[in-house]
Write a protein that holds these residues in place. Structure first.
Motif, PDB file in Angstrom:
ATOM      1  N   GLU A  55     -55.422  -0.141  -6.043  1.00 34.41           N
ATOM      2  CA  GLU A  55     -55.836   0.195  -4.688  1.00 34.41           C
ATOM      3  C   GLU A  55     -57.351   0.292  -4.700  1.00 34.41           C
ATOM      4  O   GLU A  55     -57.926   1.244  -5.227  1.00 34.41           O
ATOM      5  CB  GLU A  55     -55.225   1.524  -4.251  1.00 34.41           C
ATOM      6  N   GLY A  56     -58.007  -0.731  -4.176  1.00 36.88           N
ATOM      7  CA  GLY A  56     -59.461  -0.745  -4.235  1.00 36.88           C
ATOM      8  C   GLY A  56     -60.040  -1.889  -3.429  1.00 36.88           C
ATOM      9  O   GLY A  56     -59.334  -2.636  -2.748  1.00 36.88           O
ATOM     10  N   SER A  57     -61.343  -2.044  -3.531  1.00 38.43           N
ATOM     11  CA  SER A  57     -62.060  -3.017  -2.721  1.00 38.43           C
ATOM     12  C   SER A  57     -61.868  -4.439  -3.248  1.00 38.43           C
ATOM     13  O   SER A  57     -61.559  -4.665  -4.422  1.00 38.43           O
ATOM     14  CB  SER A  57     -63.551  -2.686  -2.709  1.00 38.43           C
ATOM     15  N   ALA A  58     -62.090  -5.390  -2.349  1.00 36.30           N
ATOM     16  CA  ALA A  58     -62.036  -6.794  -2.734  1.00 36.30           C
ATOM     17  C   ALA A  58     -63.121  -7.112  -3.749  1.00 36.30           C
ATOM     18  O   ALA A  58     -62.912  -7.908  -4.674  1.00 36.30           O
ATOM     19  CB  ALA A  58     -62.191  -7.678  -1.500  1.00 36.30           C
ATOM     20  N   LYS A  59     -64.266  -6.487  -3.615  1.00 39.16           N
ATOM     21  CA  LYS A  59     -65.374  -6.734  -4.545  1.00 39.16           C
ATOM     22  C   LYS A  59     -64.960  -6.387  -5.976  1.00 39.16           C
ATOM     23  O   LYS A  59     -65.195  -7.165  -6.915  1.00 39.16           O
ATOM     24  CB  LYS A  59     -66.591  -5.918  -4.134  1.00 39.16           C
ATOM     25  N   LYS A  60     -64.329  -5.246  -6.170  1.00 45.60           N
ATOM     26  CA  LYS A  60     -63.874  -4.858  -7.506  1.00 45.60           C
ATOM     27  C   LYS A  60     -62.713  -5.733  -7.967  1.00 45.60           C
ATOM     28  O   LYS A  60     -62.599  -6.053  -9.148  1.00 45.60           O
ATOM     29  CB  LYS A  60     -63.460  -3.387  -7.510  1.00 45.60           C
ATOM     30  N   GLN A  81     -61.328  -4.084   2.461  1.00 39.58           N
ATOM     31  CA  GLN A  81     -62.713  -4.527   2.687  1.00 39.58           C
ATOM     32  C   GLN A  81     -62.899  -5.982   2.233  1.00 39.58           C
ATOM     33  O   GLN A  81     -63.904  -6.342   1.624  1.00 39.58           O
ATOM     34  CB  GLN A  81     -63.702  -3.599   1.979  1.00 39.58           C
ATOM     35  N   ALA A  82     -61.912  -6.794   2.547  1.00 38.56           N
ATOM     36  CA  ALA A  82     -61.948  -8.202   2.147  1.00 38.56           C
ATOM     37  C   ALA A  82     -62.526  -9.070   3.258  1.00 38.56           C
ATOM     38  O   ALA A  82     -62.191  -8.907   4.430  1.00 38.56           O
ATOM     39  CB  ALA A  82     -60.539  -8.675   1.798  1.00 38.56           C
ATOM     40  N   LYS A  83     -63.376 -10.002   2.885  1.00 34.99           N
ATOM     41  CA  LYS A  83     -63.858 -11.007   3.825  1.00 34.99           C
ATOM     42  C   LYS A  83     -62.803 -12.098   3.942  1.00 34.99           C
ATOM     43  O   LYS A  83     -62.172 -12.464   2.944  1.00 34.99           O
ATOM     44  CB  LYS A  83     -65.173 -11.605   3.318  1.00 34.99           C
ATOM     45  N   PRO A  84     -62.613 -12.636   5.136  1.00 37.60           N
ATOM     46  CA  PRO A  84     -61.624 -13.710   5.279  1.00 37.60           C
ATOM     47  C   PRO A  84     -61.874 -14.870   4.321  1.00 37.60           C
ATOM     48  O   PRO A  84     -60.921 -15.500   3.850  1.00 37.60           O
ATOM     49  CB  PRO A  84     -61.788 -14.138   6.741  1.00 37.60           C
ATOM     50  N   SER A  85     -63.127 -15.129   4.013  1.00 37.20           N
ATOM     51  CA  SER A  85     -63.449 -16.225   3.098  1.00 37.20           C
ATOM     52  C   SER A  85     -62.982 -15.946   1.672  1.00 37.20           C
ATOM     53  O   SER A  85     -62.928 -16.859   0.842  1.00 37.20           O
ATOM     54  CB  SER A  85     -64.959 -16.490   3.096  1.00 37.20           C
ATOM     55  N   ASP A  86     -62.630 -14.675   1.382  1.00 44.71           N
ATOM     56  CA  ASP A  86     -62.153 -14.306   0.053  1.00 44.71           C
ATOM     57  C   ASP A  86     -60.635 -14.205  -0.036  1.00 44.71           C
ATOM     58  O   ASP A  86     -60.096 -13.954  -1.119  1.00 44.71           O
ATOM     59  CB  ASP A  86     -62.756 -12.960  -0.384  1.00 44.71           C
ATOM     60  N   TYR A  87     -59.938 -14.370   1.076  1.00 45.15           N
ATOM     61  CA  TYR A  87     -58.484 -14.208   1.060  1.00 45.15           C
ATOM     62  C   TYR A  87     -57.829 -15.102   0.004  1.00 45.15           C
ATOM     63  O   TYR A  87     -56.970 -14.654  -0.767  1.00 45.15           O
ATOM     64  CB  TYR A  87     -57.881 -14.545   2.430  1.00 45.15           C
ATOM     65  N   ALA A  88     -58.207 -16.368  -0.038  1.00 47.73           N
ATOM     66  CA  ALA A  88     -57.572 -17.300  -0.971  1.00 47.73           C
ATOM     67  C   ALA A  88     -57.852 -16.916  -2.417  1.00 47.73           C
ATOM     68  O   ALA A  88     -56.948 -16.977  -3.267  1.00 47.73           O
ATOM     69  CB  ALA A  88     -58.057 -18.725  -0.691  1.00 47.73           C
ATOM     70  N   ALA A  89     -59.078 -16.506  -2.704  1.00 45.36           N
ATOM     71  CA  ALA A  89     -59.440 -16.116  -4.064  1.00 45.36           C
ATOM     72  C   ALA A  89     -58.678 -14.874  -4.509  1.00 45.36           C
ATOM     73  O   ALA A  89     -58.253 -14.764  -5.667  1.00 45.36           O
ATOM     74  CB  ALA A  89     -60.947 -15.879  -4.163  1.00 45.36           C
ATOM     75  N   ILE A  90     -58.480 -13.939  -3.594  1.00 43.64           N
ATOM     76  CA  ILE A  90     -57.733 -12.714  -3.911  1.00 43.64           C
ATOM     77  C   ILE A  90     -56.270 -13.052  -4.198  1.00 43.64           C
ATOM     78  O   ILE A  90     -55.679 -12.544  -5.160  1.00 43.64           O
ATOM     79  CB  ILE A  90     -57.854 -11.697  -2.759  1.00 43.64           C
TER      80      ILE A  90
END
Length: 269
Positions: A179-184, A212-221
């Motif tokens: 449970e944490g940020s997209a950055k981490k 706190q995820a950017k839509p541009s990071d959804y696929a990477a996550i």
């Protein structure tokens, strides 16, 4: 998860899984949604969510953090509507990391079942679990046994929010282990303290919460979750004022929600 004292969640189900009857199976990732938006009539939040039964394994309904004794007519309507629409409801209660009495938590569980109908509840989300101490594990173990004594098919989802020891593996059907940020999540990801989280078969009961995820990071996550063998992933842009009205978590759907669900459907695990 302490937002609105206790808020959080989403998820994903891996392909062709041979799981227990309590866990979902799918050919693409699915969500367990911490649906902490009050169910006003004709709410656009709930109307949108009810369209996404292919990507939503469960929705978590949270009335007053699970501590109530009277029916809320809006929640009564929502429990029934979701069932009719094909959304599976799980109900929220909190454990206060081993501090709450079993009797109080069981009373919360009974309130949901008695007031909103067993036919409308598919399981329970046990927030603020403690799996590191014997006292915490005993609390979780007792609650799982209580829930299963009501109905073996009720799913037990436990939110630790970080890695869960092998010793606690059997104490829930699904564990939230991040449970944490997209950055981490994409950068400084925490280390496992267990062996089961790295095992593709045993990790079928894992879920992650990424905010706190950017839509541009959804696929990477989603790709990172797949690499980590995680069958349930909650991804949201919530917590960011760039995309949302407040910094509160889980009171709004993720921005570009349709795009997120399409990405999940396109992935085969």
């Amino acid at each position: 998860m302490n937002h609105m004292h206790y808020l959080f969640l989403f998820g994903a189900s891996l392909s062709l899984l041979t799981q227990t009857s309590t866990t979902a199976t799918a050919e693409h990732p699915q969500m367990i949604v911490p649906a902490y938006s009050y169910p006003s009539k004709n709410s656009p939040y709930w109307s949108k969510l009810q369209e996404k039964t292919d990507t939503v394994a469960y929705t978590i309904l949270n009335q007053n953090n699970g501590d109530f004794t009277e029916k809320d007519s809006n929640y009564e309507r929502l429990f029934k509507e979701n069932t009719q629409k094909g959304l599976k409801n799980i109900a929220y209660v909190h454990l206060s990391y081993g501090e709450r009495s079993i009797d109080d938590i069981e009373a919360n569980i009974d309130s949901y079942l008695d007031l909103y109908g067993k036919e409308n509840i598919k399981g329970f989300f046990l927030d603020e679990t403690d799996t590191l101490t014997e006292e915490g594990r005993e609390q979780l173990r007792d609650l799982k046994a209580y829930i299963k004594s009501i109905d073996q098919d009720l799913v037990v989802v436990a939110n630790r929010g970080t890695s869960v020891t092998d010793e606690a593996y059997d104490d829930a059907d699904i564990f939230c282990t991040y449970e944490g940020s997209a950055k981490k999540y994409l950068g400084k990801y925490r280390k496992d303290i267990s062996s089961w989280e790295g095992d593709p078969e045993r990790a079928k009961k894992a879920m992650h919460i990424v905010y706190q995820a950017k839509p541009s990071d959804y696929a990477a996550i989603l790709q990172k979750a797949k690499e980590r063998h995680v069958p349930y992933v909650f991804i949201t842009s919530d917590g960011s004022l760039k995309y949302h009205k407040t910094r509160n978590f889980f009171d709004e759907l993720p921005t570009q929600f349709d795009n997120l669900t399409s990405l999940m459907q396109s992935l085969s695990n």
